[in-house]
Scaffold this active site. Structure first.
Site, short mmCIF file in Angstrom:
data_model
loop_
_atom_site.label_atom_id
_atom_site.label_comp_id
_atom_site.label_asym_id
_atom_site.label_seq_id
_atom_site.Cartn_x
_atom_site.Cartn_y
_atom_site.Cartn_z
N LYS A 64 0.85 -1.20 0.00
CA LYS A 64 0.00 0.00 0.00
C LYS A 64 0.88 1.25 0.00
O LYS A 64 1.85 1.33 0.75
CB LYS A 64 -0.90 -0.03 1.24
N SER A 101 -9.10 2.45 2.46
CA SER A 101 -8.12 3.11 1.61
C SER A 101 -7.11 2.15 0.97
O SER A 101 -6.32 2.55 0.11
CB SER A 101 -7.34 4.14 2.45
N SER A 158 -10.30 0.00 6.32
CA SER A 158 -9.45 0.16 5.14
C SER A 158 -8.76 -1.11 4.66
O SER A 158 -8.23 -1.13 3.56
CB SER A 158 -8.39 1.25 5.39
#
Length: 495
Positions: free
Chosen positions: A96, A171, A195
């Site tokens: 990420k 996210s 997320s």
């Protein structure tokens, strides 16, 4: 199923090797360079359709794979020595973008941070690299990791591999998309309101939100402020449940012993609870029928296969899920320092932005920020500065009731989201539906997100499996059971 024919064709081709273990087994038959190249080829094939990857390190990854081949060739102690010392040797990894990876941008999707380059690895990534994993790419996020769709002005919007008109969640949405798309074996995400779990749900893969404080969240952007470090977790994301535990053991480093991951779990001796689908925030939409039905089928399989009784429970405090999450996310730390506002985060590394000015600029296509980020900054401006004593009381009662119910041998099932992956931008009209995941962050409980096949529209279904604090090993074991019972990840190229 509405989906690009090009994407379907890409997934109908032979998949690269599967789990961590099968990746290691394949490396005994082919070189590490060939394995890494296979994943690079896959990424280059599907990413133009997904827009999940925002920066690659393919040249460096191939060099590292060549070093792996050399190490294997020169090892005289046998395969077992290498496997014990480097359990992830040669395994492709995606990261990420909010996690620091040395030499790679760390922008948070902000144009103002386009020149920000990580000089170090964040601890969890460093642990995975020391175990032999090879990072291939970093993946897209929502702007400053604070929205449930992975979209920003710098890198664009990421698409769902099951239907490119649908969101991937946020996210950690880029991770969910590229993993479901077969572009990586394992990945890492962070979770402060869902997320990890939302992208795993929307993309039909496994993910684990760890008990907070076990896996380090240092060297991530944005950094938690106020009391947010109490609710933030980093954890593994992958297509196969068998990869969760070995990843978590490595990511946790010296704190792994806190989770009893090596202990044997007898599923027949656990206590099971299913939270009624009506127990959601009053701000969130009710859960769709097919998701309710999927959770009911989990209950049936647990009872039929394990001979256990799954008790339906209700917690009235869950109706305040969004208010509790919003209140606690805004609390100051022990020194009285409040968390950074959305306006401050969006202005990094300069001055805070003016939300109303950015809204005006948006009307003329001149803002550097997404509508979601601007709306959140405006919401911040109008949020009450003093927490509600009623909401504090509701949270404390809910915490007490759930912890007393679960103990050290209880697990629960709870809806992840009211519906399958929405169309792009639709969450703007239903912004509070993440309450089903966000409340779990504030309660500090571990949760494993588990896929349950595909629904009527060909989109993934799933469920949250939670347990008491530090009982992560229980939810990971249930995830293995559910993978066998419901088939786990499904190839997006098959109907």
């Amino acid at each position: 199923m509405i989906q690009s024919q090009h994407l379907q064709a890409a997934f109908r081709k032979q998949q690269p090797c599967k789990r961590i273990q099968s990746t290691r087994e394949q490396e005994l038959q082919v070189s590490s360079v060939e394995v890494v190249q296979a994943y690079i080829d896959r990424i280059q094939e599907v990413n133009p359709l997904l827009n999940a990857v925002i920066k690659d390190r393919f040249d460096a990854a191939l060099q590292e794979a060549a070093q792996v081949d050399k190490l294997i060739e020169e090892e005289t102690g046998g395969e077992e020595v290498l496997e014990d010392r480097l359990p992830l040797l040669g395994v492709p990894l995606s990261v990420k973008e909010s996690f620091a990876l040395q030499g790679i941008p760390l922008t948070g999707g902000l144009i103002f941070r386009k020149d920000a380059i990580s000089t170090v690895d964040c601890p969890s990534v460093a642990q995975l690299k020391r175990a032999g994993a090879i990072p291939l790419v970093v993946t897209n996020t929502s702007e400053v990791c604070m929205w449930l769709e992975s979209s920003n002005r710098m890198h664009g919007i990421t698409n769902n591999p099951y239907n490119t008109e649908r969101i991937v969640g946020g996210s950690s949405g880029g991770e969910g998309s590229i993993l479901a798309g077969g572009g990586s074996v394992i990945g890492v995400g962070s979770d402060i309101g869902g997320s990890i779990r939302l992208p795993c749900f929307f993309n039909g893969i496994f993910g684990h939100k760890t008990t907070p404080g076990v896996v380090s969240c240092e060297n991530q952007f944005p950094a938690p402020s106020g009391r947010q470090s109490e609710y933030l977790s980093s954890g593994p994301m992958c297509r196969y449940a068998t990869d969760l535990k070995p990843m978590l053991k490595i990511m946790a480093g010296p704190k792994a012993d806190m989770l009893s991951l090596d202990s044997q779990v007898d599923l027949k001796k656990l206590r099971y609870f299913t939270i009624a689908h009506s127990d959601g925030s009053t701000f969130a939409y009710p859960v769709d029928r097919e998701i309710v039905e999927a959770q009911r089928k989990v209950v049936q399989r647990l009872e039929a296969d394990l001979g256990v009784k799954v008790q339906e429970v209700q917690f009235p405090g869950l109706q305040y899920g969004f208010q509790i999450w919003n209140t606690y996310m805004g609390l100051p730390d022990k020194e009285g320092n409040p968390p950074y506002s959305m306006s401050v985060l969006l202005g990094e590394p300069g001055r805070p932005v003016w939300p109303l000015w950015e809204l005006l600029k948006t009307m003329f296509g001149k803002s550097d920020h997404t509508m979601a980020a601007i709306a959140l900054a405006m919401f911040d401006k109008f949020s009450p500065s003093k927490p509600s004593s009623f909401i504090i009381q509701q949270k404390e009662k809910l915490q007490k009731d759930i912890e007393e119910l679960l103990g050290t041998d209880g697990v629960f099932l709870y809806s992840t989201f009211p519906r399958v992956a929405p169309k792009h931008h639709h969450p703007l009209f239903k912004p509070f539906d993440f309450a089903y995941t966000g409340i779990i962050n504030i309660l500090g409980l571990p949760v494993t997100q588990c896929p349950l096949g595909l629904g009527e529209e060909g989109l993934p279904l799933g469920v949250q499996v939670g347990a008491g604090k530090l009982q992560d090993h229980l939810t990971l074991e249930v995830a293995l059971f559910l993978e066998k019972a419901f088939g786990g990840w499904r190839n997006p190229g098959t109907k």
